[in-house]
Design an enzyme around this catalytic site. Structure first.
Site, PDB file in Angstrom:
ATOM      1  N   ASN A 100      28.613 -23.051 -37.987  1.00 27.25           N
ATOM      2  CA  ASN A 100      28.503 -23.174 -39.423  1.00 27.25           C
ATOM      3  C   ASN A 100      28.727 -21.797 -40.054  1.00 27.25           C
ATOM      4  OD1 ASN A 100      27.863 -24.260 -42.005  1.00 27.25           O
ATOM      5  ND2 ASN A 100      26.461 -25.708 -41.027  1.00 27.25           N
ATOM      6  N   HIS A 103      21.871   0.533 -28.943  1.00 29.36           N
ATOM      7  CA  HIS A 103      22.036   1.989 -28.898  1.00 29.36           C
ATOM      8  C   HIS A 103      20.975   2.609 -28.012  1.00 29.36           C
ATOM      9  CE1 HIS A 103      24.976   2.274 -32.245  1.00 29.36           C
ATOM     10  NE2 HIS A 103      24.448   1.096 -32.528  1.00 29.36           N
ATOM     11  N   THR A 150      15.125 -12.990 -26.890  1.00 31.97           N
ATOM     12  CA  THR A 150      15.161 -11.734 -26.143  1.00 31.97           C
ATOM     13  C   THR A 150      15.274 -11.952 -24.642  1.00 31.97           C
ATOM     14  OG1 THR A 150      12.745 -11.638 -26.001  1.00 31.97           O
ATOM     15  CG2 THR A 150      13.777 -10.559 -27.902  1.00 31.97           C
ATOM     16  N   LYS A 151      15.028 -13.200 -24.186  1.00 30.76           N
ATOM     17  CA  LYS A 151      15.070 -13.554 -22.765  1.00 30.76           C
ATOM     18  C   LYS A 151      15.849 -14.854 -22.601  1.00 30.76           C
ATOM     19  CE  LYS A 151      10.478 -11.680 -21.933  1.00 30.76           C
ATOM     20  NZ  LYS A 151       9.099 -12.030 -21.639  1.00 30.76           N
ATOM     21  N   LYS A 174       8.927 -26.643 -24.907  1.00 34.29           N
ATOM     22  CA  LYS A 174       9.095 -28.019 -24.455  1.00 34.29           C
ATOM     23  C   LYS A 174      10.221 -28.081 -23.430  1.00 34.29           C
ATOM     24  CE  LYS A 174      10.039 -32.623 -26.315  1.00 34.29           C
ATOM     25  NZ  LYS A 174      10.321 -33.409 -27.521  1.00 34.29           N
TER      26      LYS A 174
END
Length: 185
Positions: A88, A118, A164-165, A182
């Protein structure tokens, strides 16, 4: 091996390095010029949009794959798309570290993929890690996916999550930072 493959392999680069400037910024300029045209094209002129997106993404806008403008992809040559992928409006891809999106992936508005970071002790040095979105994943609106993340097959990432994982196959992840809440049958 070029700068993009070095980044994909984990090598850090000073943003003033001559090879970095030539290869990466050359691709950024090419991508920016095409996106300027894409984002300035009337939405009703879908053929022109698809033609320009194909120029940006090297012919990958086929088999049901389409990105709704406006968008920003800094290095279009480092994005690899499957069939029937949809994004989208407001898509952002910082793709120098490579982004691979498999068949059937859906992305809501304002999704961001960020393969680059960075070096904290020298912010003029960048590092990159590849992002991979596996088959039939659904990425909700305003999700941010950080360097090195893989989103599993059939996974759902809820609106506003910061990933982040890795997110395993057949799971739902939400929140900041995203966590699995879930598992789907």
């Amino acid at each position: 091996m070029g700068v993009f493959e070095d980044l994909r392999a984990g090598q850090a680069y000073d943003i003033h390095d001559t090879a970095y400037l030539e290869e990466v910024h050359g691709e950024i300029d090419r991508s920016d010029d095409l996106q300027f045209e894409i984002n300035a094209t009337k939405p009703s002129d879908r053929k022109r949009i698809v033609d320009l997106e194909n120029a940006l993404l090297h012919g990958q806008m086929k088999d049901g794959t389409f990105f709704t403008p406006p968008m920003h992809i800094d290095t279009g040559s480092r994005v690899f798309l499957g069939k029937n992928v949809y994004a989208n409006h407001g898509l952002t891809m910082m793709a120098a570290g490579t982004i691979t999106i498999d068949d059937g992936v859906m992305m809501g508005p304002e999704v961001g993929f960020f393969t680059v970071n960075h070096e904290p002790k020298n912010i003029r040095t960048i590092m990159a890690k590849e992002i991979h979105i596996k088959r039939n994943a659904w990425i909700g609106a305003r999700v941010s996916i950080l360097p090195g993340v893989t989103i599993g097959e059939n996974a759902i990432v809820g609106t506003g999550a910061v990933v982040t994982k890795d997110v395993p196959d057949n799971t739902v992840a939400v929140g900041v930072p995203a966590r699995v809440v879930k598992t789907m049958d």
